[in-house]
Design an enzyme around this catalytic site. Structure first.
Site, PDB file in Angstrom:
ATOM      1  N   GLN A  11     -40.048 -13.707  -1.486  1.00  0.00           N
ATOM      2  CA  GLN A  11     -39.459 -12.360  -1.424  1.00  0.00           C
ATOM      3  C   GLN A  11     -38.044 -12.373  -0.843  1.00  0.00           C
ATOM      4  O   GLN A  11     -37.194 -11.572  -1.232  1.00  0.00           O
ATOM      5  CB  GLN A  11     -40.343 -11.429  -0.590  1.00  0.00           C
ATOM      6  N   SER A  60       0.837  -1.209   0.000  1.00  0.00           N
ATOM      7  CA  SER A  60       0.000   0.000   0.000  1.00  0.00           C
ATOM      8  C   SER A  60       0.870   1.257   0.000  1.00  0.00           C
ATOM      9  O   SER A  60       0.538   2.259  -0.625  1.00  0.00           O
ATOM     10  CB  SER A  60      -0.914   0.007   1.235  1.00  0.00           C
ATOM     11  N   GLN A  77     -25.511 -18.286  -1.328  1.00  0.00           N
ATOM     12  CA  GLN A  77     -26.594 -18.463  -0.342  1.00  0.00           C
ATOM     13  C   GLN A  77     -27.891 -18.877  -1.045  1.00  0.00           C
ATOM     14  O   GLN A  77     -28.585 -19.791  -0.605  1.00  0.00           O
ATOM     15  CB  GLN A  77     -26.793 -17.146   0.437  1.00  0.00           C
ATOM     16  N   GLU A  99      -4.273  -4.107  -7.134  1.00  0.00           N
ATOM     17  CA  GLU A  99      -4.288  -2.737  -7.696  1.00  0.00           C
ATOM     18  C   GLU A  99      -4.772  -1.692  -6.692  1.00  0.00           C
ATOM     19  O   GLU A  99      -5.522  -0.775  -7.031  1.00  0.00           O
ATOM     20  CB  GLU A  99      -5.051  -2.690  -9.027  1.00  0.00           C
ATOM     21  N   GLY A 100      -4.304  -1.865  -5.459  1.00  0.00           N
ATOM     22  CA  GLY A 100      -4.680  -0.972  -4.377  1.00  0.00           C
ATOM     23  C   GLY A 100      -5.853  -1.562  -3.625  1.00  0.00           C
ATOM     24  O   GLY A 100      -6.920  -1.765  -4.200  1.00  0.00           O
ATOM     25  N   THR A 121       2.167  -9.805 -11.798  1.00  0.00           N
ATOM     26  CA  THR A 121       1.304 -10.572 -12.708  1.00  0.00           C
ATOM     27  C   THR A 121       2.010 -10.862 -14.026  1.00  0.00           C
ATOM     28  O   THR A 121       2.621  -9.972 -14.624  1.00  0.00           O
ATOM     29  CB  THR A 121      -0.004  -9.791 -12.949  1.00  0.00           C
ATOM     30  N   ASP A 165      -4.861   5.328 -11.774  1.00  0.00           N
ATOM     31  CA  ASP A 165      -6.137   6.023 -12.017  1.00  0.00           C
ATOM     32  C   ASP A 165      -6.854   5.411 -13.227  1.00  0.00           C
ATOM     33  O   ASP A 165      -8.080   5.330 -13.270  1.00  0.00           O
ATOM     34  CB  ASP A 165      -5.901   7.520 -12.317  1.00  0.00           C
TER      35      ASP A 165
HETATM   36  N1  CAA Z   1      -2.046  11.649 -10.189  1.00  0.00           N
HETATM   37  C1  CAA Z   1      -0.997  12.502 -10.161  1.00  0.00           C
HETATM   38  N2  CAA Z   1      -0.274  12.755  -9.031  1.00  0.00           N
HETATM   39  C2  CAA Z   1      -0.628  12.111  -7.903  1.00  0.00           C
HETATM   40  C3  CAA Z   1      -1.722  11.194  -7.865  1.00  0.00           C
HETATM   41  C4  CAA Z   1      -2.437  10.990  -9.064  1.00  0.00           C
HETATM   42  N3  CAA Z   1      -3.474  10.165  -9.104  1.00  0.00           N
HETATM   43  N4  CAA Z   1      -1.838  10.706  -6.621  1.00  0.00           N
HETATM   44  C5  CAA Z   1      -0.871  11.283  -5.878  1.00  0.00           C
HETATM   45  N5  CAA Z   1      -0.151  12.134  -6.658  1.00  0.00           N
HETATM   46  C6  CAA Z   1       0.962  12.963  -6.244  1.00  0.00           C
HETATM   47  C7  CAA Z   1       0.519  13.914  -5.120  1.00  0.00           C
HETATM   48  O1  CAA Z   1      -0.046  15.084  -5.647  1.00  0.00           O
HETATM   49  C8  CAA Z   1       1.820  14.158  -4.397  1.00  0.00           C
HETATM   50  O2  CAA Z   1       2.559  15.103  -5.124  1.00  0.00           O
HETATM   51  P1  CAA Z   1       3.319  16.330  -4.383  1.00  0.00           P
HETATM   52  O3  CAA Z   1       4.209  15.672  -3.326  1.00  0.00           O
HETATM   53  O4  CAA Z   1       4.076  17.014  -5.454  1.00  0.00           O
HETATM   54  O5  CAA Z   1       2.247  17.158  -3.734  1.00  0.00           O
HETATM   55  C9  CAA Z   1       2.567  12.831  -4.521  1.00  0.00           C
HETATM   56  O6  CAA Z   1       1.993  12.146  -5.648  1.00  0.00           O
HETATM   57  C10 CAA Z   1       2.445  11.964  -3.282  1.00  0.00           C
HETATM   58  O7  CAA Z   1       1.057  11.739  -3.057  1.00  0.00           O
HETATM   59  P2  CAA Z   1       0.506  11.188  -1.657  1.00  0.00           P
HETATM   60  O8  CAA Z   1       1.066  12.030  -0.557  1.00  0.00           O
HETATM   61  O9  CAA Z   1      -0.967  11.061  -1.767  1.00  0.00           O
HETATM   62  O10 CAA Z   1       1.196   9.740  -1.598  1.00  0.00           O
HETATM   63  P3  CAA Z   1       1.172   8.635  -0.465  1.00  0.00           P
HETATM   64  O11 CAA Z   1       2.544   8.163  -0.255  1.00  0.00           O
HETATM   65  O12 CAA Z   1       0.392   9.112   0.719  1.00  0.00           O
HETATM   66  O13 CAA Z   1       0.398   7.412  -1.182  1.00  0.00           O
HETATM   67  C11 CAA Z   1      -1.474   6.091  -1.902  1.00  0.00           C
HETATM   68  C12 CAA Z   1      -0.892   7.489  -1.623  1.00  0.00           C
HETATM   69  C13 CAA Z   1      -2.815   6.376  -2.567  1.00  0.00           C
HETATM   70  C14 CAA Z   1      -1.689   5.274  -0.637  1.00  0.00           C
HETATM   71  C15 CAA Z   1      -0.564   5.328  -2.911  1.00  0.00           C
HETATM   72  O14 CAA Z   1       0.666   4.962  -2.328  1.00  0.00           O
HETATM   73  C16 CAA Z   1      -1.224   4.074  -3.467  1.00  0.00           C
HETATM   74  O15 CAA Z   1      -2.005   4.138  -4.415  1.00  0.00           O
HETATM   75  N6  CAA Z   1      -0.890   2.864  -2.896  1.00  0.00           N
HETATM   76  C17 CAA Z   1      -1.383   1.600  -3.420  1.00  0.00           C
HETATM   77  C18 CAA Z   1      -0.433   1.051  -4.440  1.00  0.00           C
HETATM   78  C19 CAA Z   1      -1.099   0.081  -5.371  1.00  0.00           C
HETATM   79  O16 CAA Z   1      -2.214   0.303  -5.851  1.00  0.00           O
HETATM   80  N7  CAA Z   1      -0.403  -1.002  -5.692  1.00  0.00           N
HETATM   81  C20 CAA Z   1      -0.919  -1.966  -6.612  1.00  0.00           C
HETATM   82  C21 CAA Z   1       0.170  -2.532  -7.450  1.00  0.00           C
HETATM   83  S1  CAA Z   1      -0.362  -3.248  -8.970  1.00  0.00           S
HETATM   84  C22 CAA Z   1      -1.204  -4.680  -8.612  1.00  0.00           C
HETATM   85  O17 CAA Z   1      -1.618  -4.938  -7.527  1.00  0.00           O
HETATM   86  C23 CAA Z   1      -1.534  -5.570  -9.737  1.00  0.00           C
HETATM   87  C24 CAA Z   1      -0.858  -6.869  -9.765  1.00  0.00           C
HETATM   88  O18 CAA Z   1      -0.253  -7.177 -10.768  1.00  0.00           O
HETATM   89  C25 CAA Z   1      -0.980  -7.822  -8.654  1.00  0.00           C
END
Ligand code: CAA
Length: 400
Positions: free
Chosen positions: A279, A133, A336, A363-364, A159, A240
């Protein structure tokens, strides 16, 4: 407001659904028993034009929209979430490159993987044992050495890594800067890229995840994507987009649960009538149907925003957590309704439960999605004038 798909999208949707009916749904349980990479079915999906949709036309790809990708993900997810994850893995692996690489880089490194006869795979390498995370905590290093970068470190839960030809790697070029020191590099398969432990999962067995060890992997400096230090933002911008894809897959699972349970509730007779007439069952089906429909709308809206170039962080988070939770709840409710048949492995629903669980995690996690969504809501509300002026804690709520 027009909710219909364009002609092109409708054709793709019909094709993906027909493909699923023929090549995925009838074989999913058997494929899962084999517990191996579903190369044959994915090859067919590739030949049918269901993969790599978002690669721009200038780089030799189909140049299609994110909405189109979600259509394929929902249709194939309906048949089998693991196969769908494998079909989608290139969307995730190549998205950072589509976002930040030059057309020349895409032509050199991606085009050969998407234009040959045989399906090829990319692998998105972000997660590490210490950076799940907390994606900014990546410890893998990329150090400049003359005209090359040298990459050292280990990724996990990656993956399609054992099958991959190209690895999209998030590595630190300046560890002291934490997440601002992360960079993205394209790393072609080589002897210095080793596959470690292959994970044994409870569901989605038709997709493969493993460790990847970068043992001083050398790549030319033109493998850097974007600029040094842009890696974390590129990762977030990627997610995103791709979280809408997971939401679509989850919508497919949620809908499959509705359909299997609805079919059963019509056929199954108890107390002299179809159980759907009670129902208690009918209301469950109604809630399940609404969850699947709401998931679809959230998903397509999140994808549509991205296609319009509008930032969709909040909406893709909404779609991902809502649809993944819907898939999980619908799968449990379907079991169920189906009683014993919902619990047996010869029938499709117990597998939906196992497959859906991962949707809430990868993916988060759904908790991370709620962090993203609530952060955006708090920002939107900080200076919002709701029209009702009141003091909280003796302070005026700030107005715009
Ligand atoms: N677009 C552009 N910039 C972004 C952004 C976005 N969507 N989100 C954050 N930022 C920028 C912020 O603006 C910030 O920039 P500044 O420092 O210049 O202000 C910077 O990034 C840091 O942002 P945060 O402080 O929000 O970052 P954070 O460390 O607190 O983390 C989090 C935020 C949402 C928890 C992030 O770490 C996250 O998404 N974690 C989950 C990771 C994840 O999804 N992993 C999955 C891997 S892939 C997978 O699972 C698939 C597989 O193959 C198994």
């Amino acid at each position: 407001m027009d909710f219909s798909l364009s002609d092109k999208e409708q054709k793709l949707w019909d094709k993906a659904k027909a493909f699923t009916m023929e090549h995925i749904t009838p074989h999913a349980i058997e494929l899962e028993k084999r517990n191996e990479f579903p190369k044959d079915v994915v090859q067919k999906a590739y030949e049918a034009g269901l993969m790599n949709l978002h690669i721009p036309a200038e780089a030799g790809g189909p140049g299609q929209s994110l909405v189109s990708e979600t259509l394929v993900s929902e249709a194939t997810g309906y048949g089998d979430a693991g196969v769908a994850t494998t079909i989608m893995c290139n969307n995730l692996a190549f998205a950072p490159l589509v976002i930040a690489a030059t057309i020349d880089q895409l032509k050199t490194y991606v085009r050969p993987l998407i234009t040959g006869k045989e399906v090829k795979f990319g692998a998105f390498c972000l997660t590490e044992r210490v950076a799940g995370s907390d994606a900014g905590a990546v410890a893998t290093r990329a150090e400049k050495d003359g005209d090359e970068y040298v990459i050292t470190g280990m990724k996990c839960f990656i993956t399609s890594a054992p099958q991959a030809s190209l690895f999209t790697v998030f590595a630190s070029t300046q560890p002291e800067l934490k997440n601002k020191g992360l960079s993205v590099l394209m790393v072609p398969k080589s002897k210095a890229v080793k596959i470690g432990l292959i994970e044994n999962k409870m569901g989605q067995k038709n997709s493969v995840q493993s460790e990847v060890i970068f043992d001083h992997a050398r790549v030319p400096k033109d493998c850097l994507v974007g600029k040094e230090g842009e890696g974390f933002k590129i990762a977030m911008m990627t997610l995103d987009k791709t979280r809408a894809g997971i939401a679509a897959l989850a919508t497919g699972v949620a809908q499959r649960a509705v359909d299997e349970a609805g079919k059963f509730a019509n056929i199954r007779q108890q107390f002299g009538q179809s159980i759907g007439n009670f129902q208690g069952i009918g209301f469950m089906l109604a809630d399940m149907g609404a969850r699947a429909a709401a998931s679809r709308q959230l998903t397509r809206y999140a994808a549509w925003l991205a296609d319009k170039g509008i930032r969709n962080s909040k909406d893709s988070a909404f779609a991902k957590f809502f649809a993944a939770d819907a898939a999980m709840q619908n799968a449990i409710d379907a079991a169920q309704i189906m009683g014993g048949y919902g619990y047996l492995s010869e029938y499709p629903v117990e597998k939906l439960i196992r497959d859906a669980k991962l949707l809430q995690i990868y993916e988060g996690t759904n908790q991370v999605q709620r962090v993203v969504a609530s952060g955006n809501i708090l920002k939107e509300c900080a200076n919002l004038d709701t029209g009702f002026h009141v003091k909280y804690d003796g302070r005026d709520a700030p107005l715009m």
